[in-house]
Write a protein that holds these residues in place. Structure first.
Motif, PDB file in Angstrom:
ATOM      1  N   TYR A   1       0.832  -1.210   0.000  1.00  0.00           N
ATOM      2  CA  TYR A   1       0.000   0.000   0.000  1.00  0.00           C
ATOM      3  C   TYR A   1       0.865   1.259   0.000  1.00  0.00           C
ATOM      4  O   TYR A   1       0.567   2.221  -0.713  1.00  0.00           O
ATOM      5  CB  TYR A   1      -0.924  -0.002   1.217  1.00  0.00           C
ATOM      6  N   LEU A   2       1.926   1.268   0.787  1.00  0.00           N
ATOM      7  CA  LEU A   2       2.811   2.440   0.842  1.00  0.00           C
ATOM      8  C   LEU A   2       3.425   2.716  -0.524  1.00  0.00           C
ATOM      9  O   LEU A   2       3.527   3.868  -0.949  1.00  0.00           O
ATOM     10  CB  LEU A   2       3.909   2.215   1.882  1.00  0.00           C
ATOM     11  N   ALA A   3       3.830   1.644  -1.214  1.00  0.00           N
ATOM     12  CA  ALA A   3       4.426   1.821  -2.545  1.00  0.00           C
ATOM     13  C   ALA A   3       3.406   2.380  -3.524  1.00  0.00           C
ATOM     14  O   ALA A   3       3.716   3.281  -4.318  1.00  0.00           O
ATOM     15  CB  ALA A   3       4.972   0.477  -3.043  1.00  0.00           C
ATOM     16  N   ALA A   4       2.173   1.853  -3.468  1.00  0.00           N
ATOM     17  CA  ALA A   4       1.128   2.327  -4.381  1.00  0.00           C
ATOM     18  C   ALA A   4       0.764   3.778  -4.093  1.00  0.00           C
ATOM     19  O   ALA A   4       0.540   4.574  -5.016  1.00  0.00           O
ATOM     20  CB  ALA A   4      -0.108   1.433  -4.265  1.00  0.00           C
TER      21      ALA A   4
ATOM     22  N   LEU B   1      -9.400  16.913  -2.144  1.00  0.00           N
ATOM     23  CA  LEU B   1     -10.016  16.200  -3.254  1.00  0.00           C
ATOM     24  C   LEU B   1      -9.115  15.081  -3.768  1.00  0.00           C
ATOM     25  O   LEU B   1      -9.599  14.025  -4.202  1.00  0.00           O
ATOM     26  CB  LEU B   1     -10.364  17.168  -4.379  1.00  0.00           C
ATOM     27  N   SER B   2      -7.804  15.300  -3.739  1.00  0.00           N
ATOM     28  CA  SER B   2      -6.856  14.270  -4.183  1.00  0.00           C
ATOM     29  C   SER B   2      -6.984  13.031  -3.307  1.00  0.00           C
ATOM     30  O   SER B   2      -7.008  11.894  -3.808  1.00  0.00           O
ATOM     31  CB  SER B   2      -5.420  14.802  -4.117  1.00  0.00           C
ATOM     32  N   TRP B   3      -7.059  13.254  -2.009  1.00  0.00           N
ATOM     33  CA  TRP B   3      -7.194  12.121  -1.090  1.00  0.00           C
ATOM     34  C   TRP B   3      -8.539  11.425  -1.270  1.00  0.00           C
ATOM     35  O   TRP B   3      -8.615  10.195  -1.281  1.00  0.00           O
ATOM     36  CB  TRP B   3      -7.031  12.598   0.352  1.00  0.00           C
ATOM     37  N   MET B   4      -9.615  12.212  -1.388  1.00  0.00           N
ATOM     38  CA  MET B   4     -10.940  11.630  -1.577  1.00  0.00           C
ATOM     39  C   MET B   4     -10.983  10.765  -2.826  1.00  0.00           C
ATOM     40  O   MET B   4     -11.596   9.688  -2.844  1.00  0.00           O
ATOM     41  CB  MET B   4     -11.980  12.739  -1.658  1.00  0.00           C
ATOM     42  N   SER B   5     -10.323  11.226  -3.889  1.00  0.00           N
ATOM     43  CA  SER B   5     -10.279  10.460  -5.123  1.00  0.00           C
ATOM     44  C   SER B   5      -9.511   9.160  -4.930  1.00  0.00           C
ATOM     45  O   SER B   5      -9.914   8.098  -5.418  1.00  0.00           O
ATOM     46  CB  SER B   5      -9.630  11.297  -6.233  1.00  0.00           C
TER      47      SER B   5
ATOM     48  N   ASN C   1      -8.557   1.378  -6.642  1.00  0.00           N
ATOM     49  CA  ASN C   1      -8.420  -0.047  -6.336  1.00  0.00           C
ATOM     50  C   ASN C   1      -7.381  -0.292  -5.253  1.00  0.00           C
ATOM     51  O   ASN C   1      -7.560  -1.166  -4.395  1.00  0.00           O
ATOM     52  CB  ASN C   1      -8.049  -0.822  -7.605  1.00  0.00           C
ATOM     53  N   SER C   2      -6.293   0.462  -5.280  1.00  0.00           N
ATOM     54  CA  SER C   2      -5.233   0.279  -4.281  1.00  0.00           C
ATOM     55  C   SER C   2      -5.757   0.523  -2.869  1.00  0.00           C
ATOM     56  O   SER C   2      -5.483  -0.250  -1.947  1.00  0.00           O
ATOM     57  CB  SER C   2      -4.065   1.229  -4.568  1.00  0.00           C
ATOM     58  N   SER C   3      -6.521   1.596  -2.698  1.00  0.00           N
ATOM     59  CA  SER C   3      -7.063   1.926  -1.388  1.00  0.00           C
ATOM     60  C   SER C   3      -8.105   0.908  -0.947  1.00  0.00           C
ATOM     61  O   SER C   3      -8.095   0.434   0.194  1.00  0.00           O
ATOM     62  CB  SER C   3      -7.676   3.333  -1.417  1.00  0.00           C
TER      63      SER C   3
END
Length: 293
Positions: A214-217, A248-252, A257-259
């Motif tokens: 997850y950190l890498a993605a 908005l960047s975080w919300m997106s 899929n990664s999140s």
């Protein structure tokens, strides 16, 4: 409740329910009387309902869908209660998976709604000052970890807390003096997301593997400025810090899929529900930090 419907709402009751910390008491009073029209401190609930009905817009579909969703979930819960014990091992597995997936989807949706609420509130409120930002974090301890890590300080349990706080105070004062010499950033604030996860002891190794992916993605995302993780000493508790260009960047990213894959993988590894908090930081701090590096 029926008595309230018959007699209507007083302004004190209206104010207690609708005050949001942004509209002043005078503005709420103006709204109260504009809806009522009679100015007798007794707002007819039918008029209140009519007023909001005229302003529902897209939220008419949202609220209708929520009502349908609520009914569907309650029906599913009743069915589960009746049939789970008598189901086969495979049937119980499928039920648990569906419950977990439903919970994950609702949690993701709730986080997006919470972000939207915070975003519109921030747009309606004055820009936060440095002194105000110190107290907007979910806890003073979490904020100390963030700032001391950025400043290269350590949080030794044997070291006097007052000494650390004084060092942090001096650092913040120094930063405040330097910010005025920086060119204006393209964005006023960046978003810091803090995620705290308490992991079941037997799942730590598996969790660390999923976390690494997850950190890498996350780090590969264009709008992600930085991501790091800290394990609290003596505990299976991890605190992740994600810095984003804006909310908005975080919300997106939450919808990516990664999140979603990360949420699905770790949900059974956690002792308690994940705790997520956000805080806006001046973008100029980030620019200065990168320039100094």
């Amino acid at each position: 409740f029926l008595s309230l419907l018959r007699r209507g709402l007083s302004f004190d009751e209206f104010n207690a329910y609708f005050a949001d910390g942004i509209l002043t008491t005078e503005e709420l009073q103006e709204l109260f009387y504009s809806i009522d029209g009679r100015q007798n401190n007794n707002l007819d609930t039918d008029k209140l309902s009519d007023y909001f009905s005229q302003h529902l817009g897209e939220y008419l579909n949202v609220l209708s869908s929520l009502e349908s969703l609520n009914i569907a979930i309650l029906k599913a819960m009743d069915k589960t209660k009746e049939e789970y014990q008598g189901s086969s091992v495979l049937g119980q597995f499928v039920t648990r998976f569906m419950l977990r997936e439903t919970s994950s989807q609702l949690s993701s949706l709730q986080r997006s709604l919470q972000c939207a609420m915070e975003a519109v509130e921030e747009q309606s409120s004055p820009a936060p000052t440095r002194r105000a930002l110190r107290f907007t974090c979910s806890s003073a301890v979490s904020y100390m970890y963030v700032c001391c890590s950025a400043a290269g300080l350590t949080l030794d349990h044997e070291e006097n807390w007052c000494s650390q706080i004084n060092k942090l105070q001096q650092l913040l004062d120094k930063l405040e003096c330097q910010v005025c010499h920086l060119s204006a950033p393209t964005s006023i604030n960046i978003l810091l997301v803090q995620r705290q996860m308490s992991v079941i002891e037997g799942d730590v190794d598996k969790f660390q593997m999923v976390l690494k992916s997850y950190l890498a993605a996350t780090a590969a995302q264009t709008d992600n400025l930085h991501v790091s993780v800290q394990k609290l000493p003596g505990k299976s508790c991890y605190i992740m810090y994600e810095f984003w260009q804006d909310r908005l960047s975080w919300m997106s990213y939450l919808q990516s899929n990664s999140s979603k894959d990360f949420q699905r993988c770790v949900i059974d590894m956690l002792e308690d529900a994940e705790v997520v908090s956000t805080m806006l930081l001046p973008a100029s701090w980030w620019i200065m930090s990168n320039n100094n590096n």
